[in-house]
Design a protein around this motif. Structure first.
Motif, PDB file in Angstrom:
ATOM      1  N   LEU A  10       0.772  -1.403   0.302  1.00  0.00           N
ATOM      2  CA  LEU A  10       0.303   0.478   0.307  1.00  0.00           C
ATOM      3  C   LEU A  10       0.563   1.644  -0.029  1.00  0.00           C
ATOM      4  O   LEU A  10       0.004   2.743  -0.356  1.00  0.00           O
ATOM      5  CB  LEU A  10      -1.037   0.291   1.273  1.00  0.00           C
ATOM      6  N   GLN A  11       2.441   0.877  -0.417  1.00  0.00           N
ATOM      7  CA  GLN A  11       2.663   2.196  -0.020  1.00  0.00           C
ATOM      8  C   GLN A  11       2.748   3.200  -0.930  1.00  0.00           C
ATOM      9  O   GLN A  11       2.560   4.621  -0.188  1.00  0.00           O
ATOM     10  CB  GLN A  11       4.592   1.334   0.029  1.00  0.00           C
ATOM     11  N   ASN A  12       2.188   3.064  -2.350  1.00  0.00           N
ATOM     12  CA  ASN A  12       2.804   3.998  -2.671  1.00  0.00           C
ATOM     13  C   ASN A  12       0.908   4.516  -3.332  1.00  0.00           C
ATOM     14  O   ASN A  12       0.574   5.391  -4.967  1.00  0.00           O
ATOM     15  CB  ASN A  12       3.359   4.418  -3.970  1.00  0.00           C
ATOM     16  N   VAL A  13      -0.150   3.585  -2.508  1.00  0.00           N
ATOM     17  CA  VAL A  13      -1.210   3.675  -2.920  1.00  0.00           C
ATOM     18  C   VAL A  13      -2.088   5.356  -2.741  1.00  0.00           C
ATOM     19  O   VAL A  13      -1.879   4.845  -1.268  1.00  0.00           O
ATOM     20  CB  VAL A  13      -2.041   2.659  -2.716  1.00  0.00           C
ATOM     21  N   ARG A  14      -2.750   5.499  -3.453  1.00  0.00           N
ATOM     22  CA  ARG A  14      -3.359   6.642  -2.803  1.00  0.00           C
ATOM     23  C   ARG A  14      -4.585   6.819  -3.226  1.00  0.00           C
ATOM     24  O   ARG A  14      -4.883   6.479  -4.779  1.00  0.00           O
ATOM     25  CB  ARG A  14      -2.581   8.007  -3.176  1.00  0.00           C
ATOM     26  N   TYR A  15      -5.781   7.247  -2.598  1.00  0.00           N
ATOM     27  CA  TYR A  15      -7.251   8.075  -3.276  1.00  0.00           C
ATOM     28  C   TYR A  15      -7.448   8.920  -2.341  1.00  0.00           C
ATOM     29  O   TYR A  15      -7.860   8.231  -1.503  1.00  0.00           O
ATOM     30  CB  TYR A  15      -8.052   6.968  -2.925  1.00  0.00           C
ATOM     31  N   GLU A  16      -7.511  10.558  -2.654  1.00  0.00           N
ATOM     32  CA  GLU A  16      -7.160  11.341  -1.576  1.00  0.00           C
ATOM     33  C   GLU A  16      -8.774  11.461  -1.943  1.00  0.00           C
ATOM     34  O   GLU A  16      -9.096  12.780  -1.192  1.00  0.00           O
ATOM     35  CB  GLU A  16      -6.132  12.518  -2.426  1.00  0.00           C
ATOM     36  N   LEU A  17      -9.561  11.136  -3.034  1.00  0.00           N
ATOM     37  CA  LEU A  17     -10.946  11.991  -2.333  1.00  0.00           C
ATOM     38  C   LEU A  17     -11.500  11.303  -1.144  1.00  0.00           C
ATOM     39  O   LEU A  17     -12.671  12.331  -1.487  1.00  0.00           O
ATOM     40  CB  LEU A  17     -11.955  11.589  -4.179  1.00  0.00           C
ATOM     41  N   ARG A  18     -11.546  10.084  -0.494  1.00  0.00           N
ATOM     42  CA  ARG A  18     -11.793   9.914   0.329  1.00  0.00           C
ATOM     43  C   ARG A  18     -11.285  10.430   1.464  1.00  0.00           C
ATOM     44  O   ARG A  18     -10.484   9.612   2.051  1.00  0.00           O
ATOM     45  CB  ARG A  18     -12.113   8.853   0.023  1.00  0.00           C
ATOM     46  N   GLY A  19     -10.012  11.208   1.207  1.00  0.00           N
ATOM     47  CA  GLY A  19      -8.454  11.641   1.940  1.00  0.00           C
ATOM     48  C   GLY A  19      -8.915  11.893   3.098  1.00  0.00           C
ATOM     49  O   GLY A  19      -9.828  12.463   3.942  1.00  0.00           O
ATOM     50  N   PRO A  20      -7.389  12.636   3.382  1.00  0.00           N
ATOM     51  CA  PRO A  20      -7.370  13.588   4.915  1.00  0.00           C
ATOM     52  C   PRO A  20      -8.348  15.359   4.624  1.00  0.00           C
ATOM     53  O   PRO A  20      -9.322  15.845   5.528  1.00  0.00           O
ATOM     54  CB  PRO A  20      -5.972  14.341   4.798  1.00  0.00           C
ATOM     55  N   ALA A 126      -3.578  12.115 -17.502  1.00  0.00           N
ATOM     56  CA  ALA A 126      -3.392  13.072 -16.385  1.00  0.00           C
ATOM     57  C   ALA A 126      -4.379  14.477 -17.099  1.00  0.00           C
ATOM     58  O   ALA A 126      -3.908  14.288 -17.762  1.00  0.00           O
ATOM     59  CB  ALA A 126      -1.704  13.490 -15.804  1.00  0.00           C
ATOM     60  N   PRO A 127      -5.304  14.623 -16.249  1.00  0.00           N
ATOM     61  CA  PRO A 127      -5.229  14.019 -15.244  1.00  0.00           C
ATOM     62  C   PRO A 127      -6.306  13.251 -15.046  1.00  0.00           C
ATOM     63  O   PRO A 127      -7.094  12.329 -16.399  1.00  0.00           O
ATOM     64  CB  PRO A 127      -6.893  15.524 -14.557  1.00  0.00           C
ATOM     65  N   ASP A 128      -6.856  12.583 -14.887  1.00  0.00           N
ATOM     66  CA  ASP A 128      -6.812  11.256 -14.591  1.00  0.00           C
ATOM     67  C   ASP A 128      -8.186  10.842 -12.951  1.00  0.00           C
ATOM     68  O   ASP A 128      -8.212  11.248 -12.011  1.00  0.00           O
ATOM     69  CB  ASP A 128      -6.259  10.099 -14.410  1.00  0.00           C
ATOM     70  N   TYR A 129      -9.371   9.457 -13.338  1.00  0.00           N
ATOM     71  CA  TYR A 129      -9.681   9.552 -12.041  1.00  0.00           C
ATOM     72  C   TYR A 129      -9.165   8.694 -11.557  1.00  0.00           C
ATOM     73  O   TYR A 129      -8.567   7.762 -11.324  1.00  0.00           O
ATOM     74  CB  TYR A 129     -11.005   8.350 -12.531  1.00  0.00           C
ATOM     75  N   PRO A 130      -8.826   8.530 -10.281  1.00  0.00           N
ATOM     76  CA  PRO A 130      -7.594   7.879  -9.688  1.00  0.00           C
ATOM     77  C   PRO A 130      -7.709   6.558  -9.382  1.00  0.00           C
ATOM     78  O   PRO A 130      -6.777   6.060  -8.607  1.00  0.00           O
ATOM     79  CB  PRO A 130      -7.344   8.875  -8.489  1.00  0.00           C
ATOM     80  N   LEU A 131      -8.488   5.803  -8.906  1.00  0.00           N
ATOM     81  CA  LEU A 131      -8.816   4.812  -8.744  1.00  0.00           C
ATOM     82  C   LEU A 131      -8.061   3.797  -9.811  1.00  0.00           C
ATOM     83  O   LEU A 131      -7.152   2.641  -9.482  1.00  0.00           O
ATOM     84  CB  LEU A 131     -10.375   4.216  -9.203  1.00  0.00           C
ATOM     85  N   TRP A 132      -8.361   4.679 -11.103  1.00  0.00           N
ATOM     86  CA  TRP A 132      -7.251   3.243 -11.797  1.00  0.00           C
ATOM     87  C   TRP A 132      -5.407   3.154 -11.625  1.00  0.00           C
ATOM     88  O   TRP A 132      -5.204   2.707 -11.570  1.00  0.00           O
ATOM     89  CB  TRP A 132      -6.431   4.671 -13.698  1.00  0.00           C
ATOM     90  N   THR A 133      -4.863   4.625 -10.878  1.00  0.00           N
ATOM     91  CA  THR A 133      -3.306   5.060 -11.061  1.00  0.00           C
ATOM     92  C   THR A 133      -3.169   3.931  -9.434  1.00  0.00           C
ATOM     93  O   THR A 133      -2.489   3.465  -9.425  1.00  0.00           O
ATOM     94  CB  THR A 133      -3.450   6.314 -10.139  1.00  0.00           C
ATOM     95  N   THR A 367      -4.358  17.809  -8.102  1.00  0.00           N
ATOM     96  CA  THR A 367      -2.956  17.195  -7.511  1.00  0.00           C
ATOM     97  C   THR A 367      -3.764  15.080  -7.001  1.00  0.00           C
ATOM     98  O   THR A 367      -2.976  14.314  -7.520  1.00  0.00           O
ATOM     99  CB  THR A 367      -2.037  17.561  -7.538  1.00  0.00           C
ATOM    100  N   ALA A 368      -5.034  15.272  -6.653  1.00  0.00           N
ATOM    101  CA  ALA A 368      -5.438  13.911  -6.483  1.00  0.00           C
ATOM    102  C   ALA A 368      -5.939  13.594  -7.599  1.00  0.00           C
ATOM    103  O   ALA A 368      -6.495  12.614  -7.288  1.00  0.00           O
ATOM    104  CB  ALA A 368      -6.597  14.698  -5.537  1.00  0.00           C
ATOM    105  N   PHE A 369      -6.283  14.505  -8.755  1.00  0.00           N
ATOM    106  CA  PHE A 369      -5.942  13.620 -10.485  1.00  0.00           C
ATOM    107  C   PHE A 369      -5.069  12.953 -10.419  1.00  0.00           C
ATOM    108  O   PHE A 369      -5.484  12.989 -12.294  1.00  0.00           O
ATOM    109  CB  PHE A 369      -7.489  13.928 -11.034  1.00  0.00           C
ATOM    110  N   ASN A 370      -4.183  13.227 -10.291  1.00  0.00           N
ATOM    111  CA  ASN A 370      -2.573  13.249 -10.875  1.00  0.00           C
ATOM    112  C   ASN A 370      -2.280  14.090 -11.656  1.00  0.00           C
ATOM    113  O   ASN A 370      -1.620  13.916 -12.762  1.00  0.00           O
ATOM    114  CB  ASN A 370      -2.938  11.493 -11.112  1.00  0.00           C
ATOM    115  N   TRP A 371      -2.761  15.468 -11.513  1.00  0.00           N
ATOM    116  CA  TRP A 371      -2.273  16.487 -12.463  1.00  0.00           C
ATOM    117  C   TRP A 371      -1.196  16.933 -11.761  1.00  0.00           C
ATOM    118  O   TRP A 371      -1.326  17.177 -10.400  1.00  0.00           O
ATOM    119  CB  TRP A 371      -4.365  17.675 -12.336  1.00  0.00           C
TER     120      TRP A 371
END
Ligand code: PLP
Length: 405
Positions: A10-20, A126-133, A367-371
């Motif tokens: 999980l080290q590099n797995v991010r999904y900031e849309l439901r994050g902090p 980029a930008p993406d729907y970040p689930l893909w990344t 940037t949450a969408f990898n932009w």
């Protein structure tokens, strides 16, 4: 017991849309603040309800839907999906080519897991729907982002796509219509993706969940329709156009020569069987949704609620000094740009957190969408007109203070 550790996977797995930031908003709500939420593509909180006939149909099937189903999905749903695509010119899609899942989300993971080796690369917009990344990273692969060009309707920069292909590239993700930009791709772009896939032996992952939500006359073109000789995975589902994201129903159709896809199909069948089956009551809604009156059309045509909200949000946001935005051709979002000369933002995450704290409005940072640069945010157009007006007023107040700092 020793404290448990994060899995290294999980080290590099991010999904900031439901994050902090979402957590911060929830904490503020718990303190009694009313937060204007322009952050999630969930139709239900905004009174955009599922068609009544579909809900009635699901209730009717509820008692008979207690058992597990076939791992690929119930026959009537898969037949309806294959017939839907056949009426849209994809004649080769049969019942056997369709897998039903708990939303497109589950199928994204499953279709990647079925063929990725560690270190394989997948090209993602980029930008993406970040689930893909996140899903590519979770399979041990490397997400490689290709740029979409804001100056060109947010269409993919095809020279950039080609430049990023290496011997480790296994596939390309296409999100059309796009979340977060709202871009709808023309045929010539999709044909170029098909040509690259042919040349470099790549799988095309075509996420078409917003296919029915378009505000322009341009038709939606299925990637599979211009790439019959390539392995294409076409994803769609009930979450958006049928406004039932909580029911969790999506599907993927596999196309391409059987000689190419045979082993891949077997892997998909194995993975589908490992999770037994998708939510069965929701599968019963698929045939009714695809076969009946398409109520989404009344929402997106001129005068329709979604169209009016999209037009209004675009007009109000672009009236703010230093804010520009490509009008969304489809989907449910705007992705405005903040001129970096006027708004020199170092961290867009902090920028939207401060907006939340000061103005009680929640948007998602770009940037949450990898932009790659901190100069965009995503604004959801689902809330009603009054909320959009109020939201833009608050953003405008915040930006005016930012300019005068
Ligand atoms: N693909 C895209 C582009 C999305 O925007 C979303 C949800 O927002 C999904 C897939 C997930 O859809 P589902 O609800 O079917 O899992």
């Amino acid at each position: 017991m020793r404290p448990m550790q994060h899995s290294s996977k999980l080290q590099n797995v991010r999904y900031e849309l439901r994050g902090p930031i979402l957590q911060a908003a929830k904490a503020m709500e718990a303190e009694g603040h009313r937060i204007l939420k322009m952050n999630l593509g969930d139709t239900a909180p905004f009174g955009l309800e599922a068609p009544e006939s579909v809900v009635v149909d699901m209730i009717h099937h509820l008692r008979g839907a207690q058992g597990y189903s076939d791992s690929k999905g119930i026959f009537s749903a898969r037949t309806a999906i294959s017939q839907y695509y056949q009426t849209r010119g994809l004649m080769t899609i049969g019942v056997e080519d369709v897998f039903v899942g708990n939303g497109v989300s589950e199928l994204i993971s499953m279709t990647l897991q079925a063929f990725m080796e560690n270190g394989d690369e997948i090209l993602i917009p980029a930008p993406d729907y970040p689930l893909w990344t996140a899903a590519v990273t979770l399979t041990g692969g490397n997400p490689v982002h290709y740029l979409c060009d804001e100056e060109e309707n947010w269409w993919p920069d095809m020279a950039d796509v080609e430049a990023r292909i290496t011997p480790r590239t296994k596939g390309i993700v296409i999100i059309n219509p796009n979340n977060p930009t709202g871009a709808v791709y023309p045929r010539h772009i999709l044909e170029q993706f098909a040509a690259l896939a042919r040349k470099h032996d790549l799988v095309l992952f075509s996420d078409e969940i917003y296919e029915k939500i378009r505000y322009v006359d341009a038709p939606h073109i299925h990637t599979a329709a211009v790439a019959e000789d390539v392995c294409v995975l076409t994803f769609s589902g009930l979450s958006k156009a049928y406004r039932m994201p909580g029911y969790r129903a999506g599907w993927v159709a596999v196309t391409g020569p059987r000689t190419v896809t045979a082993a891949y199909r077997e892997s998909l069948e194995l993975l589908a069987s490992l999770r037994l089956c998708a939510n069965v009551p929701a599968q019963h809604a698929i045939q009714t949704c695809l076969g009946g009156y398409q109520s989404i059309e009344a929402l997106i045509r001129p005068g329709g609620r979604l169209r009016e909200q999209r037009d209004l949000a675009w007009k109000l946001l672009t009236a703010i000094p230093g804010v520009s935005c490509v009008p969304a051709a489809g989907a449910m979002y705007l992705f405005p740009k903040l001129d970096p000369e006027i708004y020199p933002i170092a961290s867009d995450e902090k920028f939207v957190l401060q907006l939340l704290q000061e103005q009680k409005i929640l948007v998602s940072h770009g940037t949450a969408f990898n932009w790659p640069t901190p100069d965009h945010f995503r604004f959801v157009i689902l809330p009603a007109v009054e909320d959009i007006e109020e939201a833009v007023r608050r953003i405008s107040t915040y930006l005016a203070a930012y300019r005068n700092r």
